[in-house]
Design an enzyme around this catalytic site. Structure first.
Site, PDB file in Angstrom:
ATOM      1  CG  ASP A   1       9.792   3.899  -4.349  1.00  0.00           C
ATOM      2  OD1 ASP A   1      10.405   3.577  -5.388  1.00  0.00           O
ATOM      3  OD2 ASP A   1       9.439   3.061  -3.496  1.00  0.00           O
TER       4      ASP A   1
ATOM      5  CE  LYS B   1       7.693  -5.140  -7.508  1.00  0.00           C
ATOM      6  NZ  LYS B   1       8.068  -3.707  -7.373  1.00  0.00           N
TER       7      LYS B   1
ATOM      8  CB  ALA C   1       5.021  -8.816 -15.815  1.00  0.00           C
TER       9      ALA C   1
HETATM   10  O1  O7E Z   1       7.359   0.479   1.874  1.00  0.00           O
HETATM   11  P1  O7E Z   1       8.594   1.216   1.553  1.00  0.00           P
HETATM   12  O2  O7E Z   1       8.398   2.681   1.382  1.00  0.00           O
HETATM   13  O3  O7E Z   1       9.735   0.891   2.484  1.00  0.00           O
HETATM   14  O4  O7E Z   1       9.071   0.757   0.102  1.00  0.00           O
HETATM   15  C1  O7E Z   1       9.113  -0.562  -0.294  1.00  0.00           C
HETATM   16  C2  O7E Z   1       9.624  -0.667  -1.696  1.00  0.00           C
HETATM   17  O5  O7E Z   1       9.636  -2.052  -2.052  1.00  0.00           O
HETATM   18  C3  O7E Z   1       8.750   0.021  -2.738  1.00  0.00           C
HETATM   19  O6  O7E Z   1       9.618   0.479  -3.765  1.00  0.00           O
HETATM   20  C4  O7E Z   1       7.861  -1.063  -3.273  1.00  0.00           C
HETATM   21  O7  O7E Z   1       7.482  -0.846  -4.600  1.00  0.00           O
HETATM   22  C5  O7E Z   1       8.790  -2.275  -3.170  1.00  0.00           C
HETATM   23  N1  O7E Z   1       8.139  -3.588  -2.992  1.00  0.00           N
HETATM   24  C6  O7E Z   1       7.208  -3.797  -2.010  1.00  0.00           C
HETATM   25  O8  O7E Z   1       6.929  -2.922  -1.195  1.00  0.00           O
HETATM   26  N2  O7E Z   1       6.574  -5.015  -1.949  1.00  0.00           N
HETATM   27  C7  O7E Z   1       6.837  -6.042  -2.768  1.00  0.00           C
HETATM   28  O9  O7E Z   1       6.266  -7.099  -2.638  1.00  0.00           O
HETATM   29  C8  O7E Z   1       7.840  -5.862  -3.730  1.00  0.00           C
HETATM   30  C9  O7E Z   1       8.534  -4.651  -3.775  1.00  0.00           C
HETATM   31  C10 O7E Z   1       9.717  -4.598  -4.542  1.00  0.00           C
HETATM   32  O10 O7E Z   1      10.587  -3.797  -4.386  1.00  0.00           O
HETATM   33  O11 O7E Z   1       9.892  -5.581  -5.419  1.00  0.00           O
HETATM   34  C11 O7E Z   1      11.106  -5.697  -6.015  1.00  0.00           C
HETATM   35  C12 O7E Z   1      12.235  -5.789  -5.036  1.00  0.00           C
END
Ligand code: O7E
Length: 227
Positions: free
Chosen positions: A26, A76, A78
């Site tokens: 990210d 994501k 939607a």
């Molecule tokens: O917290 P981090 O920096 O380790 O990053 C977590 C990543 O997972 C980030 O890209 C965020 O958008 C994603 N994520 C979540 O943190 N929570 C969720 O509920 C869902 C996602 C996600 O990646 O969804 C699709 C897999």
């Protein structure tokens, strides 16, 4: 020479497949993204990209990043069936390995993603790493996801109750889990509760030594789980 290049390619992909970590890349900057991908790409199962990298660089970066790892586009989705199909088709055209869709939009929309994805892996969000309305309907979302034929489910690595629940109902679908590291989840707990792959972003890309940090996560899994 060509045969050697092919062997090298397949070997790299094999190494990638062994890892249980999906790196959440990210960042905005193109060079930073490419450098991180080059550094950790071979050591992770896949790299997940989200809107930050796409908004700054466009969809073409999927093709560039694919040189280093399998790329999962976390858009994501939607929306209505036609729109999600159009987006999925574009991701496929640029060499995406997987795509992430919401499931609360219902069966038709999710089926449209699966259909347009072809060989790409589709993961659907059924529970988030932060409290959300999805908590009230997780079971239904898993049912819709199974019916649509997705490859895997997204369930939180930092909320054991929901991860366990998703695992119990997943019927063999792969589970990928964000929430490990910066959001407080523990990698070993997440794997013991049923995650097939954990998604880790900030803990790696904000680290002074991204590769070393990644290797630390990997060895903590190997040490605990292979005992
Ligand atoms: O917290 P981090 O920096 O380790 O990053 C977590 C990543 O997972 C980030 O890209 C965020 O958008 C994603 N994520 C979540 O943190 N929570 C969720 O509920 C869902 C996602 C996600 O990646 O969804 C699709 C897999």
């Amino acid at each position: 020479m060509l045969a050697f290049a092919y062997l090298l390619y397949t070997h790299n992909k094999y190494t990638t497949m062994e890892s249980k970590i999906i790196f959440a890349l990210d960042v905005y900057d193109y060079n930073t993204a490419m450098e991180l991908a080059r550094t950790v790409g071979e050591k992770v199962f896949a790299i997940k990209i989200n809107w930050p990298v796409i908004l700054e660089n466009g969809i073409k970066i999927v093709r560039d990043l694919s040189k280093y790892a399998n790329i999962i586009c976390d858009f994501k989705l939607a929306d209505i069936d036609n729109t999600v199909s159009m987006i999925t088709t574009k991701v496929k055209e640029y060499g995406g390995y997987g795509i992430i869709s919401h499931s609360f939009t219902g069966l038709n929309s999710l089926k449209a993603v699966v259909k347009s994805a072809g060989n790409m892996k589709v993961f659907s969000v059924v529970s988030m790493s932060q409290e959300s309305y999805l908590d009230n309907i997780t079971e239904e979302l898993i049912k819709i996801s199974r019916e649509a034929g997705v490859y895997g489910l997204v369930a939180p690595g930092n909320r054991p109750y929901y991860l366990k629940k998703v695992k119990e109902l997943s019927e063999g679908l792969k589970i990928i889990s964000p929430g490990v590291g910066a959001q407080g989840g523990d990698i070993v707990n997440a794997m013991l509760l049923g995650s097939d792959y954990v998604i880790i972003g900030r803990s790696i890309y904000n680290s002074l030594d991204p590769l070393g940090t990644l290797e630390g996560f990997s060895s903590s899994i190997n040490n605990k789980l292979n005992k």
